[in-house]
Design a protein around this motif. Structure first.
Motif, PDB file in Angstrom:
ATOM      1  N   TYR A  52       2.937   8.279   0.088  1.00 48.43           N
ATOM      2  CA  TYR A  52       3.056   9.818   0.526  1.00 48.43           C
ATOM      3  C   TYR A  52       4.571   9.713   1.335  1.00 48.43           C
ATOM      4  CZ  TYR A  52      -1.904  11.216   0.076  1.00 48.43           C
ATOM      5  OH  TYR A  52      -2.912  11.531  -0.469  1.00 48.43           O
ATOM      6  N   GLY A  53       5.536  10.505   1.122  1.00 49.98           N
ATOM      7  CA  GLY A  53       6.475  10.845   1.935  1.00 49.98           C
ATOM      8  C   GLY A  53       6.224  11.563   3.220  1.00 49.98           C
ATOM      9  N   VAL A  54       6.665  11.123   4.493  1.00 57.35           N
ATOM     10  CA  VAL A  54       6.202  11.994   5.561  1.00 57.35           C
ATOM     11  C   VAL A  54       7.500  12.185   6.351  1.00 57.35           C
ATOM     12  CG1 VAL A  54       4.840  11.751   7.765  1.00 57.35           C
ATOM     13  CG2 VAL A  54       4.145  10.573   5.627  1.00 57.35           C
ATOM     14  N   SER A  55       7.514  13.550   6.603  1.00 58.99           N
ATOM     15  CA  SER A  55       8.614  13.965   7.675  1.00 58.99           C
ATOM     16  C   SER A  55       7.875  14.940   8.580  1.00 58.99           C
ATOM     17  CB  SER A  55       9.760  14.578   6.774  1.00 58.99           C
ATOM     18  OG  SER A  55       9.554  15.773   6.388  1.00 58.99           O
ATOM     19  N   VAL A  56       8.852  15.438   9.389  1.00 62.90           N
ATOM     20  CA  VAL A  56       8.511  16.482  10.355  1.00 62.90           C
ATOM     21  C   VAL A  56       8.842  17.906   9.995  1.00 62.90           C
ATOM     22  CG1 VAL A  56       8.595  15.027  12.504  1.00 62.90           C
ATOM     23  CG2 VAL A  56      10.426  16.414  11.797  1.00 62.90           C
ATOM     24  N   ASP A  57       9.449  17.890   8.563  1.00 61.57           N
ATOM     25  CA  ASP A  57       9.794  19.169   8.078  1.00 61.57           C
ATOM     26  C   ASP A  57       8.439  20.052   7.607  1.00 61.57           C
ATOM     27  OD1 ASP A  57      12.518  18.482   7.704  1.00 61.57           O
ATOM     28  OD2 ASP A  57      12.266  17.176   6.190  1.00 61.57           O
ATOM     29  N   SER A  58       8.922  21.345   7.469  1.00 62.23           N
ATOM     30  CA  SER A  58       7.722  22.317   7.228  1.00 62.23           C
ATOM     31  C   SER A  58       7.093  21.850   5.923  1.00 62.23           C
ATOM     32  CB  SER A  58       8.127  23.649   7.406  1.00 62.23           C
ATOM     33  OG  SER A  58       8.945  24.095   6.174  1.00 62.23           O
ATOM     34  N   ARG A  59       5.824  22.463   5.526  1.00 63.20           N
ATOM     35  CA  ARG A  59       5.278  22.303   4.196  1.00 63.20           C
ATOM     36  C   ARG A  59       6.446  23.192   3.155  1.00 63.20           C
ATOM     37  NH1 ARG A  59       2.304  26.611   2.145  1.00 63.20           N
ATOM     38  NH2 ARG A  59       1.455  27.897   3.826  1.00 63.20           N
ATOM     39  N   PHE A  60       6.933  24.027   3.584  1.00 63.97           N
ATOM     40  CA  PHE A  60       7.749  24.750   2.856  1.00 63.97           C
ATOM     41  C   PHE A  60       8.916  24.239   2.606  1.00 63.97           C
ATOM     42  CE2 PHE A  60       5.684  27.723   5.876  1.00 63.97           C
ATOM     43  CZ  PHE A  60       4.783  28.279   5.026  1.00 63.97           C
ATOM     44  N   SER A  61       9.500  23.487   3.227  1.00 65.71           N
ATOM     45  CA  SER A  61      10.865  22.720   3.114  1.00 65.71           C
ATOM     46  C   SER A  61      10.378  21.442   2.282  1.00 65.71           C
ATOM     47  CB  SER A  61      11.325  22.190   4.623  1.00 65.71           C
ATOM     48  OG  SER A  61      12.612  21.279   4.242  1.00 65.71           O
ATOM     49  N   SER A  62       9.262  20.968   2.505  1.00 67.70           N
ATOM     50  CA  SER A  62       8.728  19.652   1.590  1.00 67.70           C
ATOM     51  C   SER A  62       8.577  20.162   0.173  1.00 67.70           C
ATOM     52  CB  SER A  62       7.438  19.074   2.265  1.00 67.70           C
ATOM     53  OG  SER A  62       7.771  18.722   3.597  1.00 67.70           O
TER      54      SER A  62
END
Length: 152
Positions: free
Chosen positions: A66-76
């Motif tokens: 899994y990649g993980v970031s604080v970006d929104s699910r839309f951005s992801s």
């Protein structure tokens, strides 16, 4: 910060399809958590695309990445589509997972109040323990991909 041998903090994050993913649902299998600061940035794109290129080796090791970031699910979702990434990018939009792993970067990039994930990779083994940890000294450093795969 979480160390090798520690119980991995459980997580609950949303994927790009707005489905919840938890760490506990992966007991009995290996999970690679690749934290990155921000989608659509140079090093982050290179990192996620390099993991995509290694996906068959990760699958051969019976690991879920899994990649993980604080970006929104839309951005992801847009980031995955733009880069043809086949594994999920999870949204840690409330920063709970980054903080529980000890890799939250407060006031990231000189932006007071903004928290991102420090570039880091953790492998969680079948029993839910951290078996590998790598944390970048700065966001411009990529992980040693061969080392990650070798530790699976």
């Amino acid at each position: 910060m979480v160390e090798v041998g520690d119980d991995a903090p459980d997580f609950r994050m949303v994927n790009s399809s707005n489905e919840w993913v938890t760490g506990s649902e992966h007991r009995g299998s290996k999970v690679v958590l690749a934290f990155f600061p921000a989608a659509f940035t140079g090093v982050c794109t290179t990192e996620m695309c390099t993991f995509q290129d290694s996906l068959s080796k990760l699958n051969d090791a019976n690991a879920t990445i899994y990649g993980v970031s604080v970006d929104s699910r839309f951005s992801s979702a847009a980031f995955r589509a733009a880069n043809d990434i086949q594994f999920e990018i999870l949204s840690d939009y409330d920063r709970t997972t980054a903080r529980s792993y000890g890799i939250a970067l407060e006031d990231f990039a000189g932006m007071p109040g903004y928290t991102a994930c420090q570039r880091s990779v953790f492998i969680v083994d079948e029993e839910g323990n951290v078996s590998y940890k790598w944390v970048a000294e700065n966001p411009g450093i990529e992980p040693n991909y061969d080392e990650v795969i070798a530790n699976l």
